[in-house]
Design an enzyme around this catalytic site. Structure first.
Site, mmCIF file in Angstrom:
data_model
loop_
_atom_site.group_PDB
_atom_site.id
_atom_site.type_symbol
_atom_site.label_atom_id
_atom_site.label_comp_id
_atom_site.label_asym_id
_atom_site.label_seq_id
_atom_site.Cartn_x
_atom_site.Cartn_y
_atom_site.Cartn_z
ATOM 1 N N GLU A 15 -1.155 -3.409 -1.545
ATOM 2 C CA GLU A 15 -0.506 -2.228 -0.980
ATOM 3 C C GLU A 15 -0.581 -2.188 0.554
ATOM 4 O O GLU A 15 -0.416 -1.140 1.169
ATOM 5 C CB GLU A 15 -1.101 -0.962 -1.609
ATOM 6 N N SER A 174 -0.254 0.608 -7.800
ATOM 7 C CA SER A 174 1.158 0.233 -7.640
ATOM 8 C C SER A 174 1.738 -0.479 -8.861
ATOM 9 O O SER A 174 2.723 -1.206 -8.737
ATOM 10 C CB SER A 174 1.362 -0.655 -6.404
ATOM 11 N N TYR A 245 9.010 0.980 -5.673
ATOM 12 C CA TYR A 245 9.286 0.602 -4.289
ATOM 13 C C TYR A 245 10.728 0.206 -4.012
ATOM 14 O O TYR A 245 11.029 -0.293 -2.931
ATOM 15 C CB TYR A 245 8.304 -0.490 -3.837
ATOM 16 N N ARG A 284 -4.549 12.659 -5.256
ATOM 17 C CA ARG A 284 -3.361 12.999 -6.046
ATOM 18 C C ARG A 284 -3.708 12.690 -7.499
ATOM 19 O O ARG A 284 -4.123 11.579 -7.815
ATOM 20 C CB ARG A 284 -2.150 12.174 -5.605
ATOM 21 N N ASP A 286 -2.579 12.410 -11.350
ATOM 22 C CA ASP A 286 -1.337 12.142 -12.090
ATOM 23 C C ASP A 286 -1.524 12.382 -13.585
ATOM 24 O O ASP A 286 -2.518 11.927 -14.172
ATOM 25 C CB ASP A 286 -0.889 10.692 -11.875
ATOM 26 N N GLU A 300 -4.395 9.279 -14.056
ATOM 27 C CA GLU A 300 -5.261 8.660 -13.050
ATOM 28 C C GLU A 300 -5.417 9.551 -11.837
ATOM 29 O O GLU A 300 -4.648 10.489 -11.620
ATOM 30 C CB GLU A 300 -4.739 7.280 -12.642
ATOM 31 N N ASN A 302 -5.794 9.236 -7.686
ATOM 32 C CA ASN A 302 -5.638 8.355 -6.522
ATOM 33 C C ASN A 302 -6.294 9.021 -5.316
ATOM 34 O O ASN A 302 -5.861 10.084 -4.880
ATOM 35 C CB ASN A 302 -4.156 8.117 -6.259
ATOM 36 N N GLY A 306 -0.175 7.536 -1.430
ATOM 37 C CA GLY A 306 0.873 7.211 -0.454
ATOM 38 C C GLY A 306 1.035 8.364 0.524
ATOM 39 O O GLY A 306 0.999 9.524 0.130
#
Ligand code: ADP
Ligand code: MG
Ligand code: MG
Length: 339
Positions: A15, A174, A245, A284, A286, A300, A302, A306
């Site tokens: 990443e 990712s 992406y 974040r 999810d 998960e 994070n 991002g």
């Protein structure tokens, strides 16, 4: 007195480029009347680049080479008031850099060693969240030695979960190395791929139907707050690397069109997870929402999501009335806060 901030970007994971994009946004947004910001790009080889090379890497957005060994730079980072380790994935988001900064005695944005390491590892996260009573998909663990020496026991574990299932390296992001396995015939290939990237692999039952993917931002240290809930929609079998992406493949919906009780439950589960994992600063979280059954499953956490101006996390807080620049300022304040 202006605060001196060291902004770390790039890093050794897949990443790297995503991190460079996030770093450019943060550099532009930190108010110059309050902060003196020095960016340092870390190459994919783990070397810390001097100023001119850092600038070149930020401008071009490409993985650079050259630079100093990491420990040398950390020692000279003493003059900073705080570090913003805007690094995603292994060797950045997983507690390694956080350990280095802790040893160097410099406050930094985001979770510490424990929260970073546990949240990066999908297996440890599942174990901690299970003990906190947070709903998740059924899962099983496999290690590389087992897959080499007793593949049938691993195959049995997969069969017990049922197909389709997901196979994932424990410590990546990712969607790298993740496969959706529809039948037993596809299992070996998926395991070989995952084990080529990690020593530990997680097998996960798929949700009963294709889930809606909803995410929430958390901000704070010991008194964290939750953002509105956002939803990602895309036209693919699952949210794989390509879809993540490739411009225009996915769309963000904030707030997610959900019944109020569901959105409230998402926020409250996310706050519980943040505390259970000992996260700090930001995360974040999810979720999968299975509309057909009403199930809400945490997928998960994070700890360094991002962070471009169009990324989900900043957009969630913008919807809550905190613009990008105010958000990064708040994150630095949280890093400096007495805990
Ligand atoms: P990463 O950390 O790489 O983002 P995730 O665990 O979030 O990995 O998985 C990536 C994507 O794969 C998810 O966003 C979702 O689309 C799909 N996925 C992963 N696990 C499951 C599951 N158990 N059931 C249904 N979909 C899943
Ligand atoms: Mg992830
Ligand atoms: Mg994910």
């Amino acid at each position: 007195m202006k605060k001196r901030i060291l902004l770390l970007a790039g890093g050794q994971s897949g990443e790297h480029e995503v991190s460079l994009m996030s770093a450019r946004s943060v550099l532009n947004a930190l108010p110059r009347d309050q902060f003196d910001v020095t960016p340092v790009v870390i190459s994919k080889q783990g070397r810390w680049l001097p100023p001119t090379e850092t600038q070149r890497a930020l401008d071009s957005g490409e993985a650079p080479t050259g630079g100093d060994l990491v420990l040398h730079r950390a020692a000279s980072a003493e003059g900073y008031d705080a570090v913003f380790p805007l690094l995603h994935g292994p060797m950045g988001e997983d507690g390694t850099v956080q350990g280095l900064l802790t040893l160097a005695g410099i406050p930094f944005v985001g979770s510490g060693v424990l929260g970073s390491a546990v949240s990066m590892d999908k297996i440890m996260t599942k174990q901690v969240l299970a003990s906190a009573g947070i709903p998740q998909v059924a899962w099983a663990l496999a290690v590389r030695r087992e897959w080499q020496a007793q593949p049938d026991t691993v195959r049995e574990r997969a069969a017990a979960l049922g197909y389709p299932l997901f196979v994932k390296p424990a410590n990546l992001g990712s969607s790298v190395g993740i496969s959706k396995v529809s039948s037993a015939e596809e299992l070996d290939g998926a395991l070989d791929l995952a084990f080529s990237l990690d020593r530990r692999v997680i097998l996960e039952a798929m949700t009963a139907h294709k889930p809606r993917e909803v995410e929430v931002g958390i901000l704070g240290n010991d008194a964290p707050i939750a953002s509105p809930v956002g939803e990602l929609r895309f036209d693919a079998d699952f949210y794989d690397y390509e879809t993540k992406y490739t411009e225009g493949r996915a769309s963000m919906h904030i707030p997610a069109p959900l019944p109020t009780e569901v959105a409230d439950q998402i926020r409250s589960l996310a706050l519980r997870a943040f505390r259970a994992l000992d996260c700090a600063g930001l995360a974040r979280v999810d979720f999968f929402y299975v509309e057909e059954t009403g199930e809400l499953l945490l997928n998960e956490v994070n700890t360094m999501p991002g962070f471009t101006t169009t990324s989900m996390y900043p957009k969630l807080f913008e919807a809550a009335g905190l613009n990008y620049s105010a958000l990064v300022t708040r994150l630095v304040e949280l890093a400096l806060e007495e805990r």
